[in-house]
Design a protein around this motif. Sequence first.
Motif, PDB file in Angstrom:
ATOM      1  N   UNK A 118      40.123  40.517  39.728  1.00  0.00           N
ATOM      2  CA  UNK A 118      38.667  40.573  39.778  1.00  0.00           C
ATOM      3  C   UNK A 118      38.116  39.355  40.503  1.00  0.00           C
ATOM      4  N   UNK A 119      38.696  38.227  40.191  1.00  0.00           N
ATOM      5  CA  UNK A 119      38.250  36.979  40.801  1.00  0.00           C
ATOM      6  C   UNK A 119      38.424  37.055  42.325  1.00  0.00           C
ATOM      7  N   UNK A 120      39.585  37.547  42.707  1.00  0.00           N
ATOM      8  CA  UNK A 120      39.888  37.615  44.133  1.00  0.00           C
ATOM      9  C   UNK A 120      38.951  38.588  44.848  1.00  0.00           C
ATOM     10  N   UNK A 121      38.633  39.694  44.189  1.00  0.00           N
ATOM     11  CA  UNK A 121      37.774  40.699  44.828  1.00  0.00           C
ATOM     12  C   UNK A 121      36.346  40.181  44.970  1.00  0.00           C
ATOM     13  N   UNK A 122      35.941  39.320  43.997  1.00  0.00           N
ATOM     14  CA  UNK A 122      34.568  38.821  44.039  1.00  0.00           C
ATOM     15  C   UNK A 122      34.396  37.703  45.051  1.00  0.00           C
ATOM     16  N   UNK A 123      35.528  37.064  45.411  1.00  0.00           N
ATOM     17  CA  UNK A 123      35.441  35.904  46.277  1.00  0.00           C
ATOM     18  C   UNK A 123      34.894  36.296  47.639  1.00  0.00           C
ATOM     19  N   UNK A 124      35.294  37.487  48.126  1.00  0.00           N
ATOM     20  CA  UNK A 124      34.853  37.913  49.444  1.00  0.00           C
ATOM     21  C   UNK A 124      34.298  39.336  49.343  1.00  0.00           C
ATOM     22  N   UNK A 132      49.370  40.769  27.707  1.00  0.00           N
ATOM     23  CA  UNK A 132      48.486  39.635  27.989  1.00  0.00           C
ATOM     24  C   UNK A 132      48.548  39.289  29.471  1.00  0.00           C
ATOM     25  N   UNK A 133      49.761  39.436  30.002  1.00  0.00           N
ATOM     26  CA  UNK A 133      49.949  39.126  31.415  1.00  0.00           C
ATOM     27  C   UNK A 133      49.129  40.077  32.290  1.00  0.00           C
ATOM     28  N   UNK A 134      49.125  41.341  31.877  1.00  0.00           N
ATOM     29  CA  UNK A 134      48.364  42.330  32.637  1.00  0.00           C
ATOM     30  C   UNK A 134      46.885  41.950  32.629  1.00  0.00           C
ATOM     31  N   UNK A 135      46.416  41.498  31.458  1.00  0.00           N
ATOM     32  CA  UNK A 135      45.022  41.064  31.355  1.00  0.00           C
ATOM     33  C   UNK A 135      44.756  39.919  32.315  1.00  0.00           C
ATOM     34  N   UNK A 136      45.689  38.983  32.389  1.00  0.00           N
ATOM     35  CA  UNK A 136      45.530  37.847  33.283  1.00  0.00           C
ATOM     36  C   UNK A 136      45.534  38.304  34.734  1.00  0.00           C
ATOM     37  N   UNK A 137      46.445  39.251  35.040  1.00  0.00           N
ATOM     38  CA  UNK A 137      46.506  39.784  36.408  1.00  0.00           C
ATOM     39  C   UNK A 137      45.182  40.429  36.797  1.00  0.00           C
ATOM     40  N   UNK A 138      44.609  41.185  35.842  1.00  0.00           N
ATOM     41  CA  UNK A 138      43.330  41.846  36.106  1.00  0.00           C
ATOM     42  C   UNK A 138      42.240  40.808  36.348  1.00  0.00           C
ATOM     43  N   UNK A 139      42.313  39.737  35.551  1.00  0.00           N
ATOM     44  CA  UNK A 139      41.339  38.659  35.704  1.00  0.00           C
ATOM     45  C   UNK A 139      41.434  38.050  37.099  1.00  0.00           C
TER      46      UNK A 139
END
Lengths: 440, 419
Positions: free
Chosen positions: A12-18, A2-9
């Motif tokens: 993704x969020x960080x990559x989309x920010x910029x 579950x943690x890995x899923x959260x890390x991926x989330x």
Amino acid sequence: MALLGYDLFLARKSLRRNPGLTLLVVVGIALGIAVSTTFAAVRHAFQTDPIPEKSSMLHSVRLDSWDPAAPHPDRVGVPPQVTYRDMVEIMKSKIPVRQSGMFKTNLYVFPADKAQNPFEEMARVCYRDFFAMFGAPFAYGGTWDEKADGGEPVVVLSEPMNQKLFGGVNSVGKTVRLRDRDFKVVGVLAKWMPNLRFYDLTQNYIGEPENLYIPFGLLRPMELQLAGNNDGWGPNTGTGFEGYLASESTWIQMWVELPNAQAVAAYKSFLDAYATEQKKIGRFQRPLNNKVTPLLEYMADREVTPRAVKSLFAVSLLFLAVCAVNLIGLLLGKFLARSGETSVRRALGASRKDVFLQHLVECQLVSAVGGVVGVLLALGALSGINAWLKSQTGRGDLFALDLPMLLVALALTAGAGLVSGLYPAWRACQLAPAVHLRIG
Amino acid sequence: MASDFGPILRALSRNKARASIIVLEVALTLAIVVNCVSLIKDARLELAKQSGFLDEDLISVRVRAFDPAFNEQPFTDSVIAKDVEALRALPGVAAATQTRFRPWQGGGSSNEVWIAGTKSPTFRIQTYAADGQTFKSLGITVAEGRDFTDDEAVSERDRVRAVTSQNRPRSADGRATTPIVQEIVVSRAFAKLAFADGVALGKSLEDSDGDQYAIVGVIDRFYNPYAWNIGEYVMFYATRSTGMQYLVRAEKGQRETLLKSLDKALLTVNPGRVVKMDTIQDLKLKNQGEQLFVVKMLGGVIFLLVFVTALGIVGITSFSVAERTRHIGTRRALGAQKTDILRYFLTENWLLTSFGIVIGSGLAFFLNAALVSSSTASRLAPVLLLVGMGIMWVTGILSALAPALRGMRIEPAIATRNV
């Protein structure tokens, strides 16, 4: 998990920010993967074992029958091919399981269908063992019998040639006119497309196998003209075709199949005994230097992989290294730029390990995307190189991303992501919670 | 500018990682780029070689007979004579001849010779038949001595055939007791190789059959790639050879037209054959394929490498600017000009790039030493390094410019704002 899923989330969020910056990072690593994978595949095409099941048993035979005054100018100092008279004598040995001397010649093919024009075709002149030795598979029929080796007009056709002459049907037993006589078809090969024409590395070995195979014994009755390399020295002792056959000209590639080390040793001493015998009649005046070389070693000897290809591969690895350094810099900047957010996570209870893993996952995500883009770019580059090669040699399928090369690309991608990610992720997890909270 | 050095160095020392990334990247890039350019230079040297002939006007024609009548040599000889006549009669043909020699075919035939009557070292040399039209067809004249004549080519062929058609009596060393003497034209490069004074005219060579070759002419330039580094060494001897191979020189601009009419002219002479034509330029392209490939690929790699490095510098400098937004605002509020800020970032970048260049120069020579020892690469020319340094400085400044300009535009008011 579950943690890995959260890390991926989070990643993704960080990559989309910029997106601009993300593009910069992805392009940087994609180019590195593309260039290194492309040249790894090019090099791979020359270094693949063309016949893994028996490459260790196939041996090239070289005899030092050269001029006593100076060694053969090749790198190893021994002519790569043998003379006709020597081939005839050493073919008498019973030690090899299979053996064949061979050369190539140009022949006119007259299709039975009179509507087709006669055309010129390269034929390989060899012994019946050729096909089993080099793993050429038959679709119909098989090799010719031992008697035919002596010079009967029989022929084995390649798959494309059978297609061209007989429309692909089983043509065994039919005749095809080559130059001035009718040849009986005894066999038709199935599709056979080794990476290189590894059984003859003397000339233009990038290319498809020949389309016609005829028995060596036809050399004399047809006075077949050599279409390959011929290195000679010394006086011609006779005249005409017989004089040529009796001369010190080396023009035949000689191969033997030796199943084990004992056979290799026995065959070597057979050759040395032959050379010593020849010394008595004034030939082989150089120090004994006969070579029985396994296929892969022989390929290295002949420098089958062009030096340019080796240099380009080395350069491409350095290129990937620069891309990795580049990635370190960009990730480091990115992670430190959002140190505030990281501090908040730490303050809210995320352990150093959590933060470390979170950042490493982001690195891997970046390099995975870069890897996919890189492989696509490499496919494009390779098809470009193949097209160019086709214009040069007529062969357009030499370079490909096969499974081993895809694994290489995968390893390079994961490696680059890991190597580049470790330091920035470590720096990110060193951030203390309090300091940044105060500023924020 | 120098007054900035102190603060810059102090700032950098507090952010060693980021600084060393730029330094490392610049160093690696410089080392690789310079060596790639050096490899390109090596390949270009090979690509720049001249055959010595008018390549762009030449067509090689190879004819294969399937008519059994060609099994008789006199018949073939008569067809060859008619072929050559037909070729020369074609409009747009400047000269044509029968020869096995094709510029840029790579390889061909060669022999080992030494200076007649001496114990000189042996020389390997390319050998090709020629007649009175060969040099004309190649578009050159014999620089020293004389050219062959057509009659000579025929009479020489008949003479040599007469001698070699039967078993030649030989002495114990294998040499023929009645050596043939032939007249030859050699290349200037061979004359320089074989004779200490470089003068070849009037001298003779000998081969292991005992046959002798009297040098009657010298041509200025010759190059046909051949193993063993004998690309520039050649002897042409007068004879009509047996094959139906021709070399045609088109008048300027007529080559493409000729490619359409040549084969018909030959098939009119005798239809029992197949005609294959190649332009010498195509042969050259094929022969130089590997070099062309290397030049293109290395060129691409250099471009991408500089591009990636530029991306890296843009990215890192952007972070560096973003992180110091408040500092910049403070400096501006305390009276610093916009140009001071711009100069600060450009100077910082210049320092890092320069440091990278210093390390990269050493790395370049190190990499070059590895290349030289493992392949045929040549030593790195210092001027290339200078060019590479220039490229890296320009790349560095240009890449830092956009982020630095962004930094310059930061308002002084930001210093007082709480994020």
